[in-house]
Design an enzyme around this catalytic site. Structure first.
Site, mmCIF file in Angstrom:
data_model
loop_
_atom_site.group_PDB
_atom_site.id
_atom_site.type_symbol
_atom_site.label_atom_id
_atom_site.label_comp_id
_atom_site.label_asym_id
_atom_site.label_seq_id
_atom_site.Cartn_x
_atom_site.Cartn_y
_atom_site.Cartn_z
ATOM 1 N N TRP A 248 21.263 -92.399 14.322
ATOM 2 C CA TRP A 248 20.066 -92.888 13.996
ATOM 3 C C TRP A 248 20.089 -93.217 12.544
ATOM 4 O O TRP A 248 18.883 -94.031 12.132
ATOM 5 C CB TRP A 248 19.001 -91.775 14.257
ATOM 6 C CG TRP A 248 19.435 -90.456 13.767
ATOM 7 C CD1 TRP A 248 20.105 -89.404 14.275
ATOM 8 C CD2 TRP A 248 19.295 -89.904 12.462
ATOM 9 N NE1 TRP A 248 20.387 -88.357 13.584
ATOM 10 C CE2 TRP A 248 19.863 -88.594 12.449
ATOM 11 C CE3 TRP A 248 18.927 -90.438 11.030
ATOM 12 C CZ2 TRP A 248 20.159 -87.893 11.002
ATOM 13 C CZ3 TRP A 248 19.112 -89.825 9.735
ATOM 14 C CH2 TRP A 248 19.521 -88.674 10.051
ATOM 15 N N ASN A 249 20.846 -93.144 11.756
ATOM 16 C CA ASN A 249 20.577 -93.290 10.191
ATOM 17 C C ASN A 249 20.931 -94.714 9.854
ATOM 18 O O ASN A 249 20.045 -95.479 8.716
ATOM 19 C CB ASN A 249 21.458 -92.601 9.321
ATOM 20 C CG ASN A 249 23.006 -92.644 9.431
ATOM 21 O OD1 ASN A 249 23.315 -93.423 10.219
ATOM 22 N ND2 ASN A 249 23.735 -92.221 8.272
ATOM 23 N N LYS B 265 24.681 -97.569 23.341
ATOM 24 C CA LYS B 265 23.922 -96.457 23.562
ATOM 25 C C LYS B 265 23.378 -95.891 22.390
ATOM 26 O O LYS B 265 24.179 -95.452 21.191
ATOM 27 C CB LYS B 265 24.872 -95.409 24.322
ATOM 28 C CG LYS B 265 24.581 -93.935 24.201
ATOM 29 C CD LYS B 265 23.079 -93.333 24.426
ATOM 30 C CE LYS B 265 23.296 -91.701 23.976
ATOM 31 N NZ LYS B 265 22.053 -91.700 22.948
ATOM 32 N N ALA C 141 20.918 -93.677 19.306
ATOM 33 C CA ALA C 141 20.674 -92.401 19.232
ATOM 34 C C ALA C 141 18.931 -92.141 19.640
ATOM 35 O O ALA C 141 18.379 -93.332 19.668
ATOM 36 C CB ALA C 141 20.281 -92.021 17.828
ATOM 37 N N SER C 142 18.603 -91.226 20.207
ATOM 38 C CA SER C 142 17.233 -91.412 20.972
ATOM 39 C C SER C 142 16.125 -91.141 20.088
ATOM 40 O O SER C 142 15.009 -91.409 20.650
ATOM 41 C CB SER C 142 17.252 -89.812 21.775
ATOM 42 O OG SER C 142 18.139 -90.111 22.911
ATOM 43 N N GLY D 188 29.002 -90.954 14.441
ATOM 44 C CA GLY D 188 28.007 -89.877 14.690
ATOM 45 C C GLY D 188 28.642 -88.504 13.975
ATOM 46 O O GLY D 188 29.515 -88.588 13.165
ATOM 47 N N GLU E 31 33.887 -93.026 13.786
ATOM 48 C CA GLU E 31 33.209 -93.089 12.405
ATOM 49 C C GLU E 31 32.477 -91.848 12.323
ATOM 50 O O GLU E 31 31.257 -91.501 12.987
ATOM 51 C CB GLU E 31 32.557 -94.252 12.214
ATOM 52 C CG GLU E 31 33.192 -95.353 12.219
ATOM 53 C CD GLU E 31 34.300 -95.837 11.192
ATOM 54 O OE1 GLU E 31 34.243 -94.871 10.229
ATOM 55 O OE2 GLU E 31 35.099 -96.561 11.115
ATOM 56 N N CYS F 96 26.456 -91.190 5.823
ATOM 57 C CA CYS F 96 27.874 -90.607 6.008
ATOM 58 C C CYS F 96 28.630 -90.686 4.588
ATOM 59 O O CYS F 96 29.412 -89.728 4.404
ATOM 60 C CB CYS F 96 28.307 -91.318 7.045
ATOM 61 S SG CYS F 96 28.563 -93.013 6.866
ATOM 62 N N GLU G 247 28.668 -81.081 5.660
ATOM 63 C CA GLU G 247 28.045 -82.338 5.459
ATOM 64 C C GLU G 247 26.487 -81.690 5.484
ATOM 65 O O GLU G 247 26.145 -81.175 6.444
ATOM 66 C CB GLU G 247 28.205 -83.152 6.581
ATOM 67 C CG GLU G 247 27.225 -84.555 6.252
ATOM 68 C CD GLU G 247 27.456 -85.492 7.400
ATOM 69 O OE1 GLU G 247 27.422 -85.072 8.735
ATOM 70 O OE2 GLU G 247 27.766 -86.786 7.062
HETATM 71 P P1 NAD Z 1 25.388 -87.342 16.757
HETATM 72 O O1 NAD Z 1 26.664 -87.008 16.838
HETATM 73 O O2 NAD Z 1 24.205 -86.388 16.954
HETATM 74 O O3 NAD Z 1 24.821 -88.627 17.717
HETATM 75 C C1 NAD Z 1 25.489 -89.889 17.651
HETATM 76 C C2 NAD Z 1 25.310 -90.569 18.894
HETATM 77 O O4 NAD Z 1 26.038 -89.835 19.995
HETATM 78 C C3 NAD Z 1 23.955 -90.567 19.485
HETATM 79 O O5 NAD Z 1 23.684 -91.959 20.175
HETATM 80 C C4 NAD Z 1 23.935 -89.472 20.430
HETATM 81 O O6 NAD Z 1 23.001 -89.677 21.267
HETATM 82 C C5 NAD Z 1 25.372 -89.420 21.183
HETATM 83 N N1 NAD Z 1 25.746 -88.123 21.521
HETATM 84 C C6 NAD Z 1 25.358 -87.010 21.292
HETATM 85 N N2 NAD Z 1 26.096 -85.958 21.950
HETATM 86 C C7 NAD Z 1 26.760 -86.797 22.781
HETATM 87 C C8 NAD Z 1 28.003 -86.334 23.679
HETATM 88 N N3 NAD Z 1 27.988 -85.134 24.111
HETATM 89 N N4 NAD Z 1 28.527 -87.204 24.316
HETATM 90 C C9 NAD Z 1 28.400 -88.492 23.916
HETATM 91 N N5 NAD Z 1 27.408 -88.874 23.232
HETATM 92 C C10 NAD Z 1 26.723 -88.108 22.553
HETATM 93 O O7 NAD Z 1 24.908 -88.076 15.244
HETATM 94 P P2 NAD Z 1 23.619 -88.396 14.688
HETATM 95 O O8 NAD Z 1 22.934 -86.984 14.310
HETATM 96 O O9 NAD Z 1 22.811 -89.417 15.398
HETATM 97 O O10 NAD Z 1 24.231 -89.100 13.339
HETATM 98 C C11 NAD Z 1 24.283 -88.282 12.022
HETATM 99 C C12 NAD Z 1 25.882 -88.167 11.928
HETATM 100 O O11 NAD Z 1 26.499 -89.545 11.878
HETATM 101 C C13 NAD Z 1 26.363 -87.776 10.644
HETATM 102 O O12 NAD Z 1 27.313 -86.534 10.656
HETATM 103 C C14 NAD Z 1 26.798 -88.921 9.725
HETATM 104 O O13 NAD Z 1 27.716 -88.658 8.738
HETATM 105 C C15 NAD Z 1 27.258 -89.622 11.075
HETATM 106 N N6 NAD Z 1 27.749 -90.816 10.412
HETATM 107 C C16 NAD Z 1 28.835 -91.470 10.194
HETATM 108 C C17 NAD Z 1 29.117 -92.751 9.922
HETATM 109 C C18 NAD Z 1 30.425 -93.435 9.382
HETATM 110 O O14 NAD Z 1 30.574 -94.554 9.379
HETATM 111 N N7 NAD Z 1 31.511 -92.557 9.198
HETATM 112 C C19 NAD Z 1 28.011 -93.552 9.515
HETATM 113 C C20 NAD Z 1 26.734 -93.146 10.026
HETATM 114 C C21 NAD Z 1 26.371 -91.811 10.303
#
Ligand code: NAD
Length: 487
Positions: free
Chosen positions: A160-161, A184, A186-187, A237, A257, A291, A385
């Site tokens: 979502w960020n 897909k 984030a919700s 994520g 990532e 991130c 984090e």
């Molecule tokens: P998240 O892992 O909660 O969700 C990311 C995505 O995964 C969403 O679309 C979510 O619906 C989906 N998801 C959740 N559970 C799942 C499952 N069991 N199977 C498959 N998909 C699933 O992350 P978030 O809270 O949306 O984002 C924040 C995180 O993302 C932080 O840790 C941040 O550091 C990381 N991030 C990393 C980068 C990078 O480039 N390294 C960039 C942006 C954000």
């Protein structure tokens, strides 16, 4: 100037070129973290919807793979024109659904997301392969054709960020490489992803080549990862979600990532004014929910007091408030789960005797910019984090100690360091185990044409430009013995 809001959005999902409801018939609401207002509703998709999108994507990919490079590039350029035309409207929706400030939202669309259309179009023309003679003494008549073939169907699971920029890296380059893509989001931030799908559809990409499915990660995201119909997953994520995807994906290309805990090292010979500005952007841009954020500020003993005084003074100037207000520097956190994590890290810091030099309070999802001194390696914010507007201050006495502290977490995304010595710059650059080490620059910096990605638990693979084209293609070698063909 007040920004006029649209009425609540009611969007559908895109499957096989048609905007449709989920087979479940269910929808869910999306509310602004800024003021709780309703932004709109979207379908709650199911595993069955994912299967339908995959079936359409497999057919569409055959069409895309036969499309000329020039035509694919033209469609991407057209998508760029459409995206620029609607950029301000999309920025307002993005601002409302993430809670990032309107200036940050415009930055995301115009500076980061929209250029991907062009980078993908132009990168595609360069990314054509090689023909080499064999290197073997006994095979001088052999010619080796090294080509990049599309990998197939790419599932893009995004956070979502950065709800426009991040998915659009994989969608634009995935399509450029001749793949079809299923997105897909984030919700809490589905509308920016739906906007991206609208742009590709209006540009004229074949039906089914881009789908967007909204709904729960453990249902929709997990089915995309698990289903043998997807050939690659580009996931961004949390590390723990990436680990769960790895466990179910089977043998397919994974581009991961994930989370970070980036160090910002300030040596005793650093330009302190520049280092403080770097910390402001590193810790407080998007309320710390990046991130690449500066999650730990490591200060040499000799400059600790001066740096901290300057950082406190500069941080006091930040205006926290309504993300739609042009004057706001920092909006709310995006969601309750993230706010609870930030609060847990603040509570832990208090319990361990951290000194709160500034902030520490919150009102709902709005958190104060916070500076905590006296942080040591056992604090939660030093180990994990935080993903909030917090500057944890740690100290060191020597270069070796700085490198050891920088490397002591399981993450390795972006590290930054300030020094005026070239020798120290090289030693830090080589010593810090991160995908990117930035010398005399904030952690929150990346170049759109340079490789981006993490080491250790921060990631697998590299994105942006040619590096993501490589991740989303199969390298094939065709060897031809020209002595055996008809002369
Ligand atoms: P998240 O892992 O909660 O969700 C990311 C995505 O995964 C969403 O679309 C979510 O619906 C989906 N998801 C959740 N559970 C799942 C499952 N069991 N199977 C498959 N998909 C699933 O992350 P978030 O809270 O949306 O984002 C924040 C995180 O993302 C932080 O840790 C941040 O550091 C990381 N991030 C990393 C980068 C990078 O480039 N390294 C960039 C942006 C954000």
């Amino acid at each position: 100037m007040a920004i006029a809001l649209q009425r609540a959005l009611e969007k559908k999902v895109l499957i096989g070129g048609e905007w449709v409801e989920s087979e479940s018939g269910d929808r869910f609401e999306v509310r602004s973290p800024g003021d709780g207002s309703l932004i709109g509703t979207v379908p709650r998709c199911t595993g069955g919807d994912v299967k339908r999108a995959i079936a359409a994507a497999i057919e569409a990919q055959k069409v895309l793979a036969r499309m000329s490079v020039k035509r694919r590039a033209e469609l991407l350029w057209r998508a760029h024109e459409i995206a620029e035309r609607r950029a301000e409207d999309d920025a307002v929706v993005l601002c409302r659904e993430v809670g990032k400030t309107i200036r940050e939202a415009r930055d995301e669309i115009r500076t980061y997301s929209n250029p991907h259309f062009i980078e993908a179009a132009e990168g595609l023309k360069r990314f054509r392969g090689l023909i080499n003679p064999s290197t073997q003494e006994d095979s001088l008549d052999k010619r080796l054709l090294i080509t990049h073939e599309p990998i197939g169907v790419v599932g893009v699971i995004s956070p979502w960020n950065w709800p426009a920029d991040i998915p659009n890296i994989a969608v634009s380059h995935g399509l450029a490489a001749g793949n079809s893509v299923i997105l897909k989001p984030a919700s809490t931030t589905p509308f920016s992803a739906i906007a991206i799908a609208e742009i590709y559809q209006e540009a004229g990409f074949p039906a089914g080549s881009v789908s967007v499915l909204t709904g729960p990660g453990p249902t929709v995201g997990a089915e995309l990862a698990r289903n043998p119909g997807t050939n690659a997953i580009s996931f961004t994520g949390e590390t723990k979600t990436g680990e769960s995807i790895t466990a179910i994906a089977g043998i397919k290309r994974l581009l991961l990532e994930m989370g970070g805990n980036g160090p910002l090292v300030v040596m005793d010979d650093a330009n302190l004014e520049a280092a403080v500005e770097a910390a402001i952007i590193g810790c407080f841009y998007l309320a710390g929910q990046v991130c690449t954020a500066s999650e730990r500020i490591l200060l040499h003993d000799a400059i600790h007091d001066e740096f901290v005084d300057r950082l406190v003074a500069r941080t006091k100037q930040l205006r926290v408030g309504d993300p739609l207000d042009e004057q706001t520097d920092m909006g709310p956190l995006n969601n309750r789960a993230n706010a609870d994590k930030v609060q847990a890290h603040l509570d832990d810091a208090r319990a361990r005797g951290g000194t709160f030099l500034l902030g520490g309070g919150s009102d709902g999802l709005y958190f104060e910019p916070t500076i905590v001194d006296g942080v040591t390696s056992d604090f939660l914010m030093a180990r994990e984090e935080t993903f909030g507007p917090v500057a944890p201050i740690m100290r060191f006495g020597s270069l070796d100690e700085a490198i050891e502290l920088a490397n002591e977490t399981p993450y390795g995304l972006q590290g930054a360091a300030f020094t005026s010595s070239l020798r120290t710059a090289f030693l830090l650059g080589e010593g810090i185990r991160c995908g990117t080490v930035l010398i005399n620059e904030t952690n929150n910096y990346w170049d759109q044409l340079a490789p981006f990605g993490g080491m250790k638990k921060s990631g697998l693979g590299r994105e942006l430009s040619d590096w993501i084209l490589a991740e989303l293609t199969e390298v094939k070698q065709i060897s031809i013995d020209i002595s055996k063909v008809k002369q």
